[in-house]
Design an enzyme around this catalytic site. Structure first.
Site, PDB file in Angstrom:
ATOM      1  N   ASP A 153     -10.926   2.614   3.940  1.00  0.00           N
ATOM      2  CA  ASP A 153     -11.308   1.154   3.796  1.00  0.00           C
ATOM      3  C   ASP A 153     -12.889   0.995   3.968  1.00  0.00           C
ATOM      4  O   ASP A 153     -13.489   0.042   3.628  1.00  0.00           O
ATOM      5  CB  ASP A 153     -11.000   0.417   5.215  1.00  0.00           C
ATOM      6  CG  ASP A 153      -9.548  -0.479   4.792  1.00  0.00           C
ATOM      7  OD1 ASP A 153      -9.384  -0.581   3.555  1.00  0.00           O
ATOM      8  OD2 ASP A 153      -8.930  -0.799   5.734  1.00  0.00           O
ATOM      9  N   GLN A 197      -4.553  -1.377   9.806  1.00  0.00           N
ATOM     10  CA  GLN A 197      -4.472  -2.626   8.885  1.00  0.00           C
ATOM     11  C   GLN A 197      -5.053  -3.817  10.079  1.00  0.00           C
ATOM     12  O   GLN A 197      -4.586  -3.626  11.367  1.00  0.00           O
ATOM     13  CB  GLN A 197      -2.901  -3.027   8.873  1.00  0.00           C
ATOM     14  CG  GLN A 197      -2.692  -4.223   8.155  1.00  0.00           C
ATOM     15  CD  GLN A 197      -3.410  -4.448   6.720  1.00  0.00           C
ATOM     16  OE1 GLN A 197      -3.253  -3.361   5.830  1.00  0.00           O
ATOM     17  NE2 GLN A 197      -4.041  -5.576   6.426  1.00  0.00           N
ATOM     18  N   LYS A 213       0.814  -1.302   0.144  1.00  0.00           N
ATOM     19  CA  LYS A 213      -0.014  -0.033  -0.100  1.00  0.00           C
ATOM     20  C   LYS A 213       0.953   1.411   0.032  1.00  0.00           C
ATOM     21  O   LYS A 213       0.655   2.188  -0.626  1.00  0.00           O
ATOM     22  CB  LYS A 213      -0.899   0.025   1.320  1.00  0.00           C
ATOM     23  CG  LYS A 213      -1.927  -1.109   1.063  1.00  0.00           C
ATOM     24  CD  LYS A 213      -2.742  -1.360   2.486  1.00  0.00           C
ATOM     25  CE  LYS A 213      -3.611  -2.698   1.943  1.00  0.00           C
ATOM     26  NZ  LYS A 213      -4.384  -2.789   3.414  1.00  0.00           N
TER      27      LYS A 213
END
Ligand code: NAP
Length: 310
Positions: free
Chosen positions: A121, A98, A54
């Site tokens: 997200d 994460q 990422k």
């Protein structure tokens, strides 16, 4: 029938190219670059690879990225504080924590704390709720990427029967909402669905996100359907590999198992799907590549919404 193979790489490359162009234009016209903060807690090996990807991709596309790597013993309060600080910074447009998080941290509370306008997200309940109401919202990257891919390959969704197997918050549920938004008739199936095969056989679009290697066989697939295989499973069993791949592919896969100890397999039997479906996403090389590309798109969209439309 031999299915057309839908290349995720082609789509991911196109998305990334477009994002890079828009980022350059933003920098030139408005003097800022979208900022993405990725927060990782502890030493989970898979997370380390995902986060690395990422950060690297955001730098390649001209975004500004930050990697906050916190020790495994970080407390819930400490992580909340990190998220809060990022929420308050004007140069940060996207925040991604994460998962999974260590046990002492309440994941649900952390996700709720991320400002909805920076929630790239799409896991904050406000964005989930907006999506459920059919509003525009930052949507989870994997299903958002799948919709983008279906559009670019000109696969009609309006009025078609879309069956989603799996109801996780990351893939299945948002996938169903996004398909509904495209005017598909949507069925969600899960572990307790009776007569799964009867349901899947009526699917014009079948999205499979369950996490079981080669579970969906040819007999589950309506001839001419579009099959999207989201599953990512490590297969080391050579007998199973023989059931999943035709001769040409098998040789390659057996070599990979010998070299790496496993090969990546989706939730659909690829040999049988290719015979039945009209369109099929391969594993690897299909959906897996879309997620990071869509994260970049979400970060750019979050930046534009927050900074240009205030
Ligand atoms: P998950 O949270 O474990 O959810 C799996 C879902 O599948 C659950 O809803 C479960 O039903 C359902 N299920 C399990 N066995 C089933 C069966 N025999 N019949 C029908 N439904 C069944 O998994 P996830 O996070 O959604 O991930 C699914 C797969 O996609 C995994 O292989 C994962 O690695 C992959 N994935 C890929 C990407 C990507 O490509 N970028 C991103 C995320 C995930 P219940 O709810 O009833 O238990």
């Amino acid at each position: 029938m031999t299915a057309r193979i839908l290349s995720g790489k082609e789509i991911a490359d196109a998305i990334k190219r477009e994002v890079a162009e828009e980022v350059a234009t933003l920098a030139e016209s408005y003097g800022f670059r979208p900022g993405l903060a990725v927060v990782r807690v502890g030493e989970d090996a898979a997370s380390s690879v995902y986060v690395g990807n990422k950060v690297k991709t955001s730098e390649e596309l001209g975004l500004v990225s930050e990697h906050h790597h916190l020790p495994a013993e970080t407390t819930h309060a400490e992580l909340l504080k990190v998220v809060d600080d990022l929420n308050n910074r004007d140069d940060i447009d996207g925040i991604l924590v994460q998962l999974p998080l260590p046990r002492q941290i309440n994941e649900k509370e952390i996700l709720e704390k991320i400002s909805p306008e920076k929630d790239v997200d799409g896991f904050n309940p406000l964005n989930v709720g907006r999506l459920a109401q059919g509003q525009n919202a930052l949507a989870p990257c994997t299903p958002a990427g799948i919709i983008d891919m279906l559009k670019r390959f000109e696969i009609e969704m309006r009025g078609r029967h879309a069956v989603v197997i799996g109801r996780s918050n990351i893939v299945g549920r948002p996938m169903a909402q996004l398909l509904l938004k495209q005017d598909a008739t949507v069925t969600i199936a899960h572990r307790y669905s009776e007569n799964l095969i009867e349901i899947t056989r009526t699917a014009d679009i079948l999205v499979v996100a369950i996490g079981r290697a080669g579970f969906i066989r040819g007999e589950f697939i309506k001839p001419g359907a579009t099959v999207v295989d989201v599953g990512i499973n490590n297969v080391s069993d050579t007998e199973l590999a023989k059931e999943l791949f035709d001769e040409a592919e098998l040789e390659k896969r057996l070599k990979t198992i010998e070299k790496r100890g496993f090969t990546l397999v989706g939730d659909v039997n690829p040999r049988e799907a290719r015979e039945k479906a009209a369109n099929f996403t391969p594993v690897p090389g299909g959906v897996g590549l879309l997620t990071v590309a869509m994260l970049m798109r979400n970060t750019l969209d979050a930046a534009k919404t927050r900074r240009l439309k205030k």
